[in-house]
Design a protein around this motif. Sequence first.
Motif, PDB file in Angstrom:
ATOM      1  N   PRO A 194     -11.683  27.897  27.713  1.00 38.96           N
ATOM      2  CA  PRO A 194     -10.970  27.564  26.770  1.00 38.96           C
ATOM      3  C   PRO A 194     -12.026  27.255  25.334  1.00 38.96           C
ATOM      4  O   PRO A 194     -12.838  26.341  25.720  1.00 38.96           O
ATOM      5  CB  PRO A 194      -9.886  26.406  26.864  1.00 38.96           C
ATOM      6  N   ASP A 195     -11.407  27.345  24.287  1.00 34.22           N
ATOM      7  CA  ASP A 195     -12.067  26.988  23.208  1.00 34.22           C
ATOM      8  C   ASP A 195     -11.918  25.552  22.980  1.00 34.22           C
ATOM      9  O   ASP A 195     -10.598  25.013  22.992  1.00 34.22           O
ATOM     10  CB  ASP A 195     -11.361  27.812  21.749  1.00 34.22           C
ATOM     11  N   PRO A 196     -13.160  24.884  22.670  1.00 35.93           N
ATOM     12  CA  PRO A 196     -12.865  23.436  22.869  1.00 35.93           C
ATOM     13  C   PRO A 196     -11.858  22.954  21.766  1.00 35.93           C
ATOM     14  O   PRO A 196     -11.042  21.882  21.997  1.00 35.93           O
ATOM     15  CB  PRO A 196     -14.155  22.858  22.443  1.00 35.93           C
ATOM     16  N   TYR A 197     -11.780  23.562  20.539  1.00 35.96           N
ATOM     17  CA  TYR A 197     -10.905  23.132  19.306  1.00 35.96           C
ATOM     18  C   TYR A 197      -9.553  23.379  19.846  1.00 35.96           C
ATOM     19  O   TYR A 197      -8.670  22.426  19.734  1.00 35.96           O
ATOM     20  CB  TYR A 197     -11.221  23.803  18.133  1.00 35.96           C
ATOM     21  N   VAL A 198      -9.104  24.355  20.406  1.00 37.92           N
ATOM     22  CA  VAL A 198      -7.923  24.865  20.964  1.00 37.92           C
ATOM     23  C   VAL A 198      -7.357  23.833  21.947  1.00 37.92           C
ATOM     24  O   VAL A 198      -6.194  23.446  22.110  1.00 37.92           O
ATOM     25  CB  VAL A 198      -7.822  26.424  21.618  1.00 37.92           C
ATOM     26  N   ALA A 199      -8.297  23.404  23.058  1.00 39.77           N
ATOM     27  CA  ALA A 199      -7.867  22.372  23.975  1.00 39.77           C
ATOM     28  C   ALA A 199      -7.660  21.159  23.503  1.00 39.77           C
ATOM     29  O   ALA A 199      -6.660  20.663  23.748  1.00 39.77           O
ATOM     30  CB  ALA A 199      -9.116  22.479  24.995  1.00 39.77           C
ATOM     31  N   VAL A 200      -8.535  20.816  22.430  1.00 38.67           N
ATOM     32  CA  VAL A 200      -7.939  19.349  21.877  1.00 38.67           C
ATOM     33  C   VAL A 200      -6.887  19.370  20.985  1.00 38.67           C
ATOM     34  O   VAL A 200      -6.099  18.436  21.232  1.00 38.67           O
ATOM     35  CB  VAL A 200      -9.360  18.923  21.031  1.00 38.67           C
TER      36      VAL A 200
END
Length: 83
Positions: A49-55
Amino acid sequence: MIHPFHPCFGRSFLLLHHGPASGADRVLVQDRGGATFYLLTRWTDLGNPDPYVAVAEGRARFRVPDLVLLAGMLAQMQPEIPS
């Protein structure tokens, strides 16, 4: 398919191969009609998952750097108003 803007979002495919293809990490899949095609791995549940999307945990649809890029592109498209 987990990419929210892809026309095949939510559909499942038969996985035939996972690995590098055309310089990117891709999956080769087959649809119910037998057609095969490549998808970027990050568009599937096999990708990280894209880290930004996950956060963001679903609270943000767009990444800030992408919005800044879009704003710059839109600004270039605006006709200049003579002063």
